[in-house]
Write a protein that holds these residues in place. Sequence first.
Motif, PDB file in Angstrom:
ATOM      1  N   ASN A  50     107.173  70.554 -60.561  1.00  0.00           N
ATOM      2  CA  ASN A  50     107.805  72.225 -60.314  1.00  0.00           C
ATOM      3  C   ASN A  50     108.155  71.945 -58.545  1.00  0.00           C
ATOM      4  N   LYS A 101     107.156  72.216 -68.932  1.00  0.00           N
ATOM      5  CA  LYS A 101     108.684  72.330 -69.167  1.00  0.00           C
ATOM      6  C   LYS A 101     108.694  73.341 -70.530  1.00  0.00           C
ATOM      7  N   SER A 103     110.109  76.231 -70.735  1.00  0.00           N
ATOM      8  CA  SER A 103     111.136  76.866 -70.748  1.00  0.00           C
ATOM      9  C   SER A 103     112.412  75.912 -71.202  1.00  0.00           C
ATOM     10  N   GLU A 104     112.335  74.465 -71.081  1.00  0.00           N
ATOM     11  CA  GLU A 104     113.150  73.766 -71.624  1.00  0.00           C
ATOM     12  C   GLU A 104     113.211  73.487 -73.186  1.00  0.00           C
ATOM     13  N   GLN A 106     110.579  75.347 -75.400  1.00  0.00           N
ATOM     14  CA  GLN A 106     109.923  76.096 -76.089  1.00  0.00           C
ATOM     15  C   GLN A 106     108.660  75.767 -77.052  1.00  0.00           C
TER      16      GLN A 106
END
Length: 154
Positions: A50, A101, A103-104, A106
């Motif tokens: 992050n 991760k 968002s990358e 799912q």
Amino acid sequence: MTQRIQISATLPAAYKGLVALHDTIEKAAADAGLDQSLFELVKIRASQLNGCAFCLDMHSRDALKLGETAQRVVMVATWWETELYTEKERAAFALTDAVTKLSEHQEVPDQVYEQATAVFTEEQYSAVIWAIAVINAFNRLGVTSKKLLPKEPW
């Protein structure tokens, strides 16, 4: 660097609630037989992903105080390339990478889930997932606030 609003200071009740949640998870993890050092390593890994310098600094210091070696703390960034970590630590890192991760990808891949549930009890797995969620929340507060590092060196 532009001075930012310190989110944790402007809504202290929410921040205290997040700290209380963190403490609840740490206790549950200890009750489930997980070592505190594993949780510091997870916090380091999520903070690396992050880009949260404040949390990375704090949890690296905490891990060293718990007896972690400097080499193991530094090498978390490339955990998959070394033999420095236990099977449980490697499973926790894989979970940390997948959850952080989301968002990358799912999802948490079945392979990562199966690796983790092969080495963690249900209670331990739950504690690790909660710990990942909470450090991600802290990272988001630290990054958006550009929270400054402490002045004292390691």
